[in-house]
Design a protein around this motif. Structure first.
Motif, PDB file in Angstrom:
ATOM      1  N   GLY A   6      -6.072  16.199 -18.248  1.00 31.75           N
ATOM      2  CA  GLY A   6      -5.685  17.433 -18.339  1.00 31.75           C
ATOM      3  C   GLY A   6      -4.383  17.093 -17.976  1.00 31.75           C
ATOM      4  O   GLY A   6      -3.743  16.787 -18.271  1.00 31.75           O
ATOM      5  N   ASN A   7      -4.176  18.546 -17.569  1.00 42.10           N
ATOM      6  CA  ASN A   7      -3.025  19.135 -16.671  1.00 42.10           C
ATOM      7  C   ASN A   7      -3.082  18.981 -15.591  1.00 42.10           C
ATOM      8  O   ASN A   7      -2.581  19.845 -14.367  1.00 42.10           O
ATOM      9  CB  ASN A   7      -2.427  20.314 -17.645  1.00 42.10           C
ATOM     10  CG  ASN A   7      -1.391  19.805 -18.455  1.00 42.10           C
ATOM     11  OD1 ASN A   7      -1.835  19.204 -18.952  1.00 42.10           O
ATOM     12  ND2 ASN A   7      -0.824  21.100 -18.908  1.00 42.10           N
ATOM     13  N   ARG A   8      -3.955  18.123 -14.515  1.00 45.32           N
ATOM     14  CA  ARG A   8      -4.136  18.625 -13.359  1.00 45.32           C
ATOM     15  C   ARG A   8      -4.402  16.598 -13.198  1.00 45.32           C
ATOM     16  O   ARG A   8      -4.752  16.175 -13.452  1.00 45.32           O
ATOM     17  CB  ARG A   8      -5.885  19.086 -12.774  1.00 45.32           C
ATOM     18  CG  ARG A   8      -5.330  20.337 -13.192  1.00 45.32           C
ATOM     19  CD  ARG A   8      -7.229  21.713 -12.963  1.00 45.32           C
ATOM     20  NE  ARG A   8      -6.687  22.407 -12.823  1.00 45.32           N
ATOM     21  CZ  ARG A   8      -7.683  23.670 -12.032  1.00 45.32           C
ATOM     22  NH1 ARG A   8      -8.830  23.281 -11.449  1.00 45.32           N
ATOM     23  NH2 ARG A   8      -7.525  24.495 -12.374  1.00 45.32           N
ATOM     24  N   ILE A   9      -3.984  16.247 -11.450  1.00 48.85           N
ATOM     25  CA  ILE A   9      -4.292  15.285 -11.336  1.00 48.85           C
ATOM     26  C   ILE A   9      -5.432  14.910  -9.717  1.00 48.85           C
ATOM     27  O   ILE A   9      -4.946  16.009  -9.082  1.00 48.85           O
ATOM     28  CB  ILE A   9      -2.892  14.286 -11.061  1.00 48.85           C
ATOM     29  CG1 ILE A   9      -2.469  15.147 -10.533  1.00 48.85           C
ATOM     30  CG2 ILE A   9      -2.142  14.036 -12.987  1.00 48.85           C
ATOM     31  CD1 ILE A   9      -0.962  14.734  -9.906  1.00 48.85           C
ATOM     32  N   ASP A  10      -5.695  14.313  -9.650  1.00 50.04           N
ATOM     33  CA  ASP A  10      -6.123  14.334  -8.205  1.00 50.04           C
ATOM     34  C   ASP A  10      -5.512  12.225  -7.716  1.00 50.04           C
ATOM     35  O   ASP A  10      -5.169  11.815  -8.440  1.00 50.04           O
ATOM     36  CB  ASP A  10      -7.774  13.567  -8.009  1.00 50.04           C
ATOM     37  CG  ASP A  10      -8.545  14.681  -8.764  1.00 50.04           C
ATOM     38  OD1 ASP A  10      -7.912  15.309  -8.772  1.00 50.04           O
ATOM     39  OD2 ASP A  10     -10.075  14.394  -9.955  1.00 50.04           O
ATOM     40  N   VAL A  11      -5.804  12.744  -6.835  1.00 46.37           N
ATOM     41  CA  VAL A  11      -4.389  11.871  -5.954  1.00 46.37           C
ATOM     42  C   VAL A  11      -5.089  11.312  -4.787  1.00 46.37           C
ATOM     43  O   VAL A  11      -5.368  11.863  -3.826  1.00 46.37           O
ATOM     44  CB  VAL A  11      -2.709  12.551  -5.355  1.00 46.37           C
ATOM     45  CG1 VAL A  11      -2.163  10.756  -4.876  1.00 46.37           C
ATOM     46  CG2 VAL A  11      -2.022  13.044  -6.774  1.00 46.37           C
ATOM     47  N   THR A  12      -4.792   9.802  -4.859  1.00 37.35           N
ATOM     48  CA  THR A  12      -5.529   9.277  -2.663  1.00 37.35           C
ATOM     49  C   THR A  12      -4.582   8.155  -2.851  1.00 37.35           C
ATOM     50  O   THR A  12      -3.917   7.359  -3.688  1.00 37.35           O
ATOM     51  CB  THR A  12      -6.840   8.687  -3.156  1.00 37.35           C
ATOM     52  OG1 THR A  12      -7.732   9.183  -4.380  1.00 37.35           O
ATOM     53  CG2 THR A  12      -7.419   7.916  -1.981  1.00 37.35           C
ATOM     54  N   MET A  13      -4.066   8.536  -1.619  1.00 38.98           N
ATOM     55  CA  MET A  13      -3.158   7.197  -1.452  1.00 38.98           C
ATOM     56  C   MET A  13      -3.127   6.636   0.075  1.00 38.98           C
ATOM     57  O   MET A  13      -3.723   7.788   1.071  1.00 38.98           O
ATOM     58  CB  MET A  13      -1.423   7.950  -0.800  1.00 38.98           C
ATOM     59  CG  MET A  13      -0.035   7.792  -0.900  1.00 38.98           C
ATOM     60  SD  MET A  13       0.911   8.225  -1.373  1.00 38.98           S
ATOM     61  CE  MET A  13       0.372   9.448  -0.507  1.00 38.98           C
ATOM     62  N   ALA A  14      -3.072   5.108   0.705  1.00 41.59           N
ATOM     63  CA  ALA A  14      -3.041   4.779   1.915  1.00 41.59           C
ATOM     64  C   ALA A  14      -2.221   3.702   2.339  1.00 41.59           C
ATOM     65  O   ALA A  14      -1.752   3.473   0.999  1.00 41.59           O
ATOM     66  CB  ALA A  14      -4.343   4.237   1.958  1.00 41.59           C
ATOM     67  N   ALA A  15      -1.334   3.787   3.543  1.00 40.74           N
ATOM     68  CA  ALA A  15      -0.945   2.803   3.709  1.00 40.74           C
ATOM     69  C   ALA A  15      -0.416   2.841   5.195  1.00 40.74           C
ATOM     70  O   ALA A  15      -1.106   3.304   6.257  1.00 40.74           O
ATOM     71  CB  ALA A  15       0.897   3.316   3.448  1.00 40.74           C
ATOM     72  N   THR A  16      -0.215   1.012   5.499  1.00 39.41           N
ATOM     73  CA  THR A  16      -0.180   0.714   7.165  1.00 39.41           C
ATOM     74  C   THR A  16       1.301   0.521   6.953  1.00 39.41           C
ATOM     75  O   THR A  16       2.117   0.600   6.872  1.00 39.41           O
ATOM     76  CB  THR A  16      -0.903  -0.010   7.080  1.00 39.41           C
ATOM     77  OG1 THR A  16      -0.448  -1.042   6.663  1.00 39.41           O
ATOM     78  CG2 THR A  16      -2.460   0.460   7.172  1.00 39.41           C
ATOM     79  N   GLY A  17       1.898   0.684   8.631  1.00 38.71           N
ATOM     80  CA  GLY A  17       3.089   0.337   9.441  1.00 38.71           C
ATOM     81  C   GLY A  17       4.156   1.152   8.549  1.00 38.71           C
ATOM     82  O   GLY A  17       6.042   0.673   9.279  1.00 38.71           O
ATOM     83  N   LEU A  18       4.100   2.319   8.866  1.00 41.75           N
ATOM     84  CA  LEU A  18       5.115   3.357   8.479  1.00 41.75           C
ATOM     85  C   LEU A  18       5.250   3.966   9.865  1.00 41.75           C
ATOM     86  O   LEU A  18       4.646   3.596  11.066  1.00 41.75           O
ATOM     87  CB  LEU A  18       4.614   4.656   7.560  1.00 41.75           C
ATOM     88  CG  LEU A  18       4.189   4.200   6.257  1.00 41.75           C
ATOM     89  CD1 LEU A  18       2.982   5.992   5.761  1.00 41.75           C
ATOM     90  CD2 LEU A  18       5.102   4.453   5.355  1.00 41.75           C
ATOM     91  N   LEU A  19       6.443   4.284   9.941  1.00 42.86           N
ATOM     92  CA  LEU A  19       7.064   4.595  11.966  1.00 42.86           C
ATOM     93  C   LEU A  19       5.896   5.807  12.054  1.00 42.86           C
ATOM     94  O   LEU A  19       5.471   7.006  11.460  1.00 42.86           O
ATOM     95  CB  LEU A  19       8.585   5.524  11.880  1.00 42.86           C
ATOM     96  CG  LEU A  19       8.575   6.837  12.430  1.00 42.86           C
ATOM     97  CD1 LEU A  19       8.934   5.650  13.838  1.00 42.86           C
ATOM     98  CD2 LEU A  19      10.414   7.351  12.275  1.00 42.86           C
ATOM     99  N   ALA A  20       5.051   5.239  12.852  1.00 40.53           N
ATOM    100  CA  ALA A  20       3.921   5.913  13.491  1.00 40.53           C
ATOM    101  C   ALA A  20       4.177   7.403  14.264  1.00 40.53           C
ATOM    102  O   ALA A  20       5.137   8.037  14.453  1.00 40.53           O
ATOM    103  CB  ALA A  20       3.311   5.715  15.219  1.00 40.53           C
TER     104      ALA A  20
END
Length: 254
Positions: A57-71
């Motif tokens: 509907g008008n709601r979202i669930d977000v999952t995100m993962a990443a590697t190699g960014l400025l620590a």
């Protein structure tokens, strides 16, 4: 009299259908979307990741993962969308300044303005686009983000499910000294160096395939992104299982 009764019956039948039609329209935008996050061209980033956005509907669930960014540095992350944007990540030709890097203004024509700020707590509107104290700091260069029930407008929900929204994670170390600094100031906030707000990794959201994420465009498979892809596939399978259970439950009731 019979004609009047017939008209009334038809009208009543149409009215009775309206809630169901409305429900169908409201659910039409629901779905799972995924993006492979790759380095933004020209910015010298070697990070990669994945993002998953489930629309309800008008709601979202977000999952995100990443590697190699400025620590150990804050990385502003957003969902971008603009009706006039190209709905994609920037190209080298977007470097309007001609300085060999892509800043946020350069990337605008590709991915559009911020529509959701992926903060860890509090407000998620565009107003929190630079709330650096509420974004993930990528300990050891790894970003891990999960937040559910984020309210969005119907236009944004539709843009996400139609593959017109783009996930962007910001924060670049152009001079490789392990921190955000430099004489060039951010085009968004002159109190910050451009390194703090330049886009680092980016990916356009698209409907999640039933068989999992396609790395696409010749993307290489490393232990890190293999794990991210498995995570994505597992969450999608769980979502599919929930849908199947709901369908079975509905059939049993019938």
């Amino acid at each position: 009299m019979r004609t009047t009764t017939k008209i009334a019956t038809v009208a009543l039948g149409s009215a009775a259908l309206l809630p169901f039609l409305g429900a169908g329209i409201a659910q039409a935008a629901d779905g799972n979307t995924m993006a492979t996050l790759r380095p933004v061209v020209l910015n010298g980033v070697k990070a990669n990741g994945t993002a998953m956005v489930t629309v309800k509907g008008n709601r979202i669930d977000v999952t995100m993962a990443a590697t190699g960014l400025l620590a150990d540095s804050p990385h502003a992350a957003h969902i971008h969308f603009g009706a006039d944007a190209r709905h994609e990540c920037p190209k080298a030709s977007d470097d309007a300044k001609g300085d060999g890097t892509i800043n946020t203004t350069d990337g605008g024509p590709a991915y559009g303005p911020i529509v959701v700020s992926l903060t860890k707590t509090g407000d998620t509107s565009p107003k929190s686009g630079l709330a650096v104290d509420r974004f993930d700091t990528a300990p050891g260069g790894k970003l891990s983000y999960e937040r559910g029930s984020i309210n969005v407008s119907s236009d944004v929900a539709q843009a996400i499910t139609e593959g017109k929204a783009v996930v962007v994670v910001h924060g670049v170390d152009h001079n490789d000294n392990g921190k955000y600094d430099g004489a060039t100031k951010s085009d968004l906030d002159p109190s910050l160096p451009t390194e703090a707000t330049d886009p680092a990794i980016c990916g356009a959201l698209s409907a999640a395939p039933a068989g999992g994420m396609d790395t696409g465009a010749g993307g290489t498979s490393t232990p890190d992104n293999e794990g991210l892809l498995l995570l994505g596939g597992g969450l999608l399978l769980a979502a599919a299982g929930t849908g199947a259970f709901t369908a079975r439950k509905a059939r049993n009731r019938a």
